[in-house]
Design a protein around this motif. Structure first.
Motif, mmCIF file in Angstrom:
data_model
loop_
_atom_site.group_PDB
_atom_site.id
_atom_site.type_symbol
_atom_site.label_atom_id
_atom_site.label_comp_id
_atom_site.label_asym_id
_atom_site.label_seq_id
_atom_site.Cartn_x
_atom_site.Cartn_y
_atom_site.Cartn_z
ATOM 1 N N VAL A 1 0.866 -1.169 0.000
ATOM 2 C CA VAL A 1 0.000 0.000 0.000
ATOM 3 C C VAL A 1 0.908 1.225 0.000
ATOM 4 O O VAL A 1 1.803 1.345 0.845
ATOM 5 N N VAL A 2 0.684 2.108 -0.972
ATOM 6 C CA VAL A 2 1.455 3.355 -1.056
ATOM 7 C C VAL A 2 0.460 4.459 -1.408
ATOM 8 O O VAL A 2 -0.149 4.437 -2.472
ATOM 9 N N GLY A 3 0.290 5.397 -0.500
ATOM 10 C CA GLY A 3 -0.709 6.437 -0.688
ATOM 11 C C GLY A 3 -0.486 7.291 -1.922
ATOM 12 O O GLY A 3 0.611 7.810 -2.145
ATOM 13 N N ALA A 4 -1.539 7.438 -2.716
ATOM 14 C CA ALA A 4 -1.499 8.296 -3.899
ATOM 15 C C ALA A 4 -1.298 9.756 -3.506
ATOM 16 O O ALA A 4 -0.984 10.588 -4.348
ATOM 17 N N THR A 5 -1.449 10.045 -2.240
ATOM 18 C CA THR A 5 -1.255 11.399 -1.731
ATOM 19 C C THR A 5 0.229 11.752 -1.613
ATOM 20 O O THR A 5 0.567 12.891 -1.309
ATOM 21 N N TYR A 6 1.091 10.767 -1.846
ATOM 22 C CA TYR A 6 2.540 10.969 -1.796
ATOM 23 C C TYR A 6 3.170 10.521 -3.117
ATOM 24 O O TYR A 6 3.829 9.478 -3.189
ATOM 25 N N PRO A 7 2.976 11.283 -4.203
ATOM 26 C CA PRO A 7 3.447 10.839 -5.524
ATOM 27 C C PRO A 7 4.943 10.534 -5.600
ATOM 28 O O PRO A 7 5.357 9.613 -6.306
ATOM 29 N N ARG A 8 5.759 11.271 -4.874
ATOM 30 C CA ARG A 8 7.208 10.980 -4.890
ATOM 31 C C ARG A 8 7.488 9.615 -4.277
ATOM 32 O O ARG A 8 8.355 8.881 -4.743
ATOM 33 N N ASP A 9 6.736 9.293 -3.222
ATOM 34 C CA ASP A 9 6.913 7.991 -2.587
ATOM 35 C C ASP A 9 6.380 6.869 -3.469
ATOM 36 O O ASP A 9 6.905 5.761 -3.450
ATOM 37 N N GLN B 1 -8.916 12.717 -0.579
ATOM 38 C CA GLN B 1 -7.687 12.933 0.183
ATOM 39 C C GLN B 1 -6.644 13.723 -0.609
ATOM 40 O O GLN B 1 -5.589 14.062 -0.068
ATOM 41 N N GLY B 2 -6.901 13.975 -1.870
ATOM 42 C CA GLY B 2 -6.017 14.831 -2.647
ATOM 43 C C GLY B 2 -5.131 14.137 -3.662
ATOM 44 O O GLY B 2 -4.444 14.806 -4.434
ATOM 45 N N GLY B 3 -5.106 12.803 -3.675
ATOM 46 C CA GLY B 3 -4.317 12.108 -4.679
ATOM 47 C C GLY B 3 -4.915 12.304 -6.063
ATOM 48 O O GLY B 3 -6.132 12.368 -6.213
ATOM 49 N N ARG B 4 -4.037 12.410 -7.079
ATOM 50 C CA ARG B 4 -4.503 12.654 -8.449
ATOM 51 C C ARG B 4 -3.953 11.595 -9.390
ATOM 52 O O ARG B 4 -2.746 11.327 -9.380
ATOM 53 N N PRO B 5 -4.816 11.014 -10.223
ATOM 54 C CA PRO B 5 -4.351 9.999 -11.165
ATOM 55 C C PRO B 5 -3.201 10.468 -12.059
ATOM 56 O O PRO B 5 -2.290 9.691 -12.349
ATOM 57 N N ASP B 6 -3.212 11.724 -12.477
ATOM 58 C CA ASP B 6 -2.171 12.208 -13.384
ATOM 59 C C ASP B 6 -0.779 12.196 -12.748
ATOM 60 O O ASP B 6 0.222 12.316 -13.456
ATOM 61 N N GLU B 7 -0.688 12.024 -11.440
ATOM 62 C CA GLU B 7 0.605 11.963 -10.758
ATOM 63 C C GLU B 7 1.074 10.529 -10.514
ATOM 64 O O GLU B 7 2.113 10.316 -9.898
ATOM 65 N N LEU B 8 0.314 9.548 -10.975
ATOM 66 C CA LEU B 8 0.587 8.152 -10.634
ATOM 67 C C LEU B 8 1.209 7.322 -11.749
ATOM 68 O O LEU B 8 1.377 6.114 -11.606
ATOM 69 N N LYS B 9 1.576 7.934 -12.848
ATOM 70 C CA LYS B 9 2.146 7.197 -13.984
ATOM 71 C C LYS B 9 3.293 6.267 -13.570
ATOM 72 O O LYS B 9 3.343 5.118 -14.015
ATOM 73 N N PRO B 10 4.223 6.691 -12.717
ATOM 74 C CA PRO B 10 5.320 5.792 -12.337
ATOM 75 C C PRO B 10 4.847 4.479 -11.692
ATOM 76 O O PRO B 10 5.520 3.459 -11.808
ATOM 77 N N ALA B 11 3.696 4.497 -11.060
ATOM 78 C CA ALA B 11 3.193 3.288 -10.405
ATOM 79 C C ALA B 11 2.919 2.178 -11.403
ATOM 80 O O ALA B 11 2.978 0.993 -11.063
#
Length: 145
Positions: free
Chosen positions: A58-66, A87-97
């Motif tokens: 589990v890695v919170g989308a609220t921490y894109p760098r993590d 909670q503020g996480g955005r799909p556009d910041e999750l590409k590295p996942a």
């Protein structure tokens, strides 16, 4: 080994968890990073036909760098990404996942879908359906699907 899997809590999406998850061990490693290394160790010999481990994190989308750091630490693990939406996480910041493929990350959103009618108005079912469809499109755009 019997077709199931598990996701271990690493860096969760809630800010309150950071007190523990970001705490530093004697070697300077954050607790969540240590957990990620354990996840990799536990899952290295449980790789499925799709090339992904049965042990994820589990890695919170609220921490894109993590999220990006976790993908580097866990190149073959599924990442469960809570915290999108309310909670503020955005799909556009999750590409590295999704670097390990479109099935290598699971995006989770609850309140932003369930309570979409509060922002969209109208019938709650229609608003939730529209919010879920919008989120699915945004995730597909970054996942490579």
């Amino acid at each position: 080994r019997a077709g199931g899997g598990v996701c271990c809590p690493g860096q969760t999406s809630s800010p309150g968890g950071a007190e523990v998850q970001d705490a530093r061990l004697a070697d300077g490693t954050a607790v969540w990073q240590h957990v990620a290394r354990l996840v990799r160790e536990w899952g290295d010999d449980i790789i499925g036909e799709c090339g992904l481990s049965a042990v994820g994190a589990v890695v919170g989308a609220t921490y894109p760098r993590d999220v990006e750091a976790a993908r580097r630490l866990l190149p073959r693990s599924v990442l469960l990404l809570p915290g999108v939406g309310a909670q503020g996480g955005r799909p556009d910041e999750l590409k590295p996942a999704f670097a390990a493929g479109p099935a290598s990350a699971l995006v989770a959103a609850s309140r932003s879908v369930i309570y979409a009618f509060r922002h969209e108005g109208g019938d709650w079912r229609s608003a939730a359906g529209a919010a879920a469809a919008r989120l699915a499109r945004e995730v597909r755009a970054v996942s490579g699907r």
